[in-house]
Each structure stands twice: as C-alpha cells, then as structure tokens.
Design an enzyme around this catalytic site. Structure first.
Site, PDB file in Angstrom:
ATOM      1  N   GLU A 176       0.831  -1.208   0.000  1.00 54.45           N
ATOM      2  CA  GLU A 176       0.000   0.000   0.000  1.00 54.45           C
ATOM      3  C   GLU A 176       0.862   1.253   0.000  1.00 54.45           C
ATOM      4  O   GLU A 176       2.035   1.226   0.334  1.00 54.45           O
ATOM      5  CB  GLU A 176      -0.950   0.027   1.196  1.00 54.45           C
ATOM      6  N   GLU A 319       4.488  -0.613   1.764  1.00 53.14           N
ATOM      7  CA  GLU A 319       4.668  -0.831   0.324  1.00 53.14           C
ATOM      8  C   GLU A 319       4.529  -2.300  -0.075  1.00 53.14           C
ATOM      9  O   GLU A 319       4.453  -2.615  -1.256  1.00 53.14           O
ATOM     10  CB  GLU A 319       6.038  -0.339  -0.163  1.00 53.14           C
TER      11      GLU A 319
END
Length: 357
Positions: A176, A319
């Site tokens: 994300e 991430e």
C-alpha cells in the site's frame, strides 16, 4: 449493487481442504528429517496444500499488489510527510525506484500498482487506474467515505485478483501507499479490536511524542464523531478506513475465493486483513503473515486475526516490502514438498519407536 457483490464474494469462500492438509502432514513426516524440524516452513507447506487442494502445488507467477489512496485526515497534521508524497511515490513505484521495486526484482515478483483513491490525476502505461474517489474525507469530521464507496473499493480488489488469476498468478502479496494511512489503520484496530486509541496508534513514519499524542486524540475524535459499529466491518471501513485499505480487503477476499495464498505485509495491510477476517472468518486461513513491524499495534492486529509472522526484521516501511521478502520462504516450502527425498527413497533409516515400559 457493490455491497451485494461483496456478499456474493464472501459466500463463495470455502474452508481449506482438510484432507490435503493431513496428506501433506503425512508426506512431511516421511521426508529425511526429524518430524517438524523445518518449523514454520512445514506449517506453510500444509496450509498451501489445503489452499490449493494438492500437496505439491504449482503456485505460478507471483505479484505484490500496491494499492494507493489519499486520506482527508492528513489535514489534521497526523503524519510527518505531506499528502503530496502519495502521488509522487506512486510514480516512483511505476518507474521502479522504490524499495518494493528493488526487493521485487530480487525475488522475481511483479509489482502491480493500483490508483484506487489518490487525490491527483495520474497517468502511466503500467498504472492500474481504478479510482473510486479522489481520497477519503476527513474522518475526524465525518465518515471517510460512504458505505457504497467502501464496498466498491473492496470489489476493486476482488476483481483485480480475478484478472490476475486468469493471467497465471498463484501467489499474491499485499502492499500500500497512502500518507497518513496508519491513522485509519489504528482506528480500525481500536474499533474492531476493542483497543484504546493510545494503544492502537503508533509513530507511523516517525512522528515525535507531541504529534503522537495529537494523532491519538484525532483517532479518538474520529471514533466519537462516527460511532462505527464493531459488529459491522463494512461500517467501520467506511467511517474510519481508507480506500487503499478497502482495496486490500478485496484482494484478500478475492484471493480466498480463488484459493490463492495471500501474503500480508505490515500494519496497514494487517488492518485490511482484520476487516477481511471479520467479513469472512474463513479468509484468515488463506493469509500468511510475512513479518512483525515496529508499529506498536501490529502485533495486536495479528493476534486478533490469529496469524503468526514469519520474519522479525524491525521494518516499518509498508509498500509490501516485508511481504515480498517472505515470498522465497513460501516458495521454499513448496520445493521441500516436491524435491526432498523420503526415508524410503533415500535408503535412510527413520526414527525408532521406543518400546513400551
């Protein structure tokens, strides 16, 4: 419309194949090693057998899905970084320069970057543009999004998994990007886990003590203003969640529906995993927790879901970086099942059974 589609997805999720889990357990005990000596790797091997309904599965291609969205609550000053960083980092992902890109190249993993709610117009040949809205509203003043928008964002993730499954992807990881997203993640933990905001909220990107106290107060205010119903996960997601969090909920539910193992990254991904597990308790069986992050609420989230992390690396980047690092270990579990010799094949004597008495 979208909520109905979500209900259909949840209803289509089935339990793991218990027979294949047991068959994998028997196979592992016949290999040239003391029983259970490969630890968590054996647990993963059995889980994969139950997920894929075969003890020596071919997982195919692997990808990390990086969902990106902005958060209106950033206007409350809860993050050390400005909201403008979200679209900038999305372009960094697309150009291959972020940590998740480096680790994905190392592990042979494809990076699928999705704009589900970035507060900017983005264009790139590799971008999956699935924008539900331009960022959430400020949850400290009202709902982050409508219930229908939350359901739509979840279904973005579900439908993306359908596409990837059709392209031969059989191992997925969650990632994300969204400045401020530890704030809604903490709020989700506080509501669904019954935790005080002071326990649920951590330092995110590295805020100081003063800003941490402010962040905790903002979360408490958001919960007070919105009064999300802990018995209704979609209500919680809509009122104090985020678009990229909702997209990851859909990735997890979609993976479970397609019997694909899904590797959960850190704090934000685990908040999405908690929502998914409350929408469908069966979906937790398809999750593999990659690591335990430094964010103080992460262990609480994993405990709520019933997951045990594979790695302890003191990471707090997000991430999908921790999830990508865990992928080779999961693939190693498959290779053990496929390539390791049994006692009979190798002509090695197995463990003896002591006589009674």
């Amino acid at each position: 419309m979208w909520e109905s589609a979500l209900k259909d997805t949840v209803q289509a999720i089935e339990p793991l194949d218990a027979g294949k889990v047991e068959e994998a357990s028997v196979h592992l005990d016949q290999l040239t090693k003391p029983p259970g000596s490969l630890g968590r790797m054996e647990d993963v091997a059995k889980q994969l057998a139950g997920i894929r309904r075969e003890i020596k599965p071919d997982l195919g291609r692997k990808a990390v899905i990086v969902m990106a969205g902005d958060h209106g609550v950033c206007e409350e000053g809860v993050s050390a970084f400005p909201a403008e960083v979200t679209p900038q980092m999305v372009m960094n992902f697309l150009n291959g320069g972020a940590a998740v890109n480096v680790l994905s190249r190392q592990t042979g993993t494809d990076v699928i970057c999705v704009d589900i709610g970035v507060n900017a117009e983005l264009s790139h040949p590799s971008l999956h543009s699935r924008k539900v809205r331009f960022g959430t509203a400020n949850m400290a003043k009202g709902p982050a999004m409508s219930r229908e928008e939350a359901a739509e964002a979840v279904m973005v993730g579900v439908r993306l998994v359908e596409e990837l499954a059709g392209q031969g992807y059989g191992l997925l990881a969650t990632g994300e990007m969204g400045i401020g997203n530890t704030t809604p993640s903490s709020a989700i933990l506080a509501v669904l886990g019954g935790k005080d905001a002071a326990l649920a909220a951590g330092r995110g990107t590295g805020i100081d003590d003063k800003r941490l106290l402010h962040k905790q107060a903002v979360i408490a205010r958001a919960i007070e203003v919105n009064r999300p119903d802990p018995a209704d996960p979609l209500d919680v997601l809509a009122k104090v969640g985020g678009l990229e969090i909702a997209g990851l909920v859909g990735v997890i539910l979609g993976a479970a529906r397609r019997r694909i193992p899904v590797v959960v990254d850190g704090f934000i991904s685990s908040a999405a995993a908690l929502v998914a597990s409350r929408l469908s308790p069966l979906s937790a069986s398809y999750m593999i927790a990659s690591h335990l992050s430094q964010e103080q609420g992460h262990a609480m989230l994993l405990e709520e879901i019933g997951l045990t992390p594979m790695l302890h690396m003191d990471m707090r980047l997000g991430e999908g970086t921790g999830a990508v690092l865990a992928l080779p270990l999961i693939e190693a579990a498959v290779r053990i099942m496929k390539e390791m010799a049994s006692f009979a094949d190798a002509g090695v004597s197995g463990a003896s059974t002591p006589a009674n008495g």
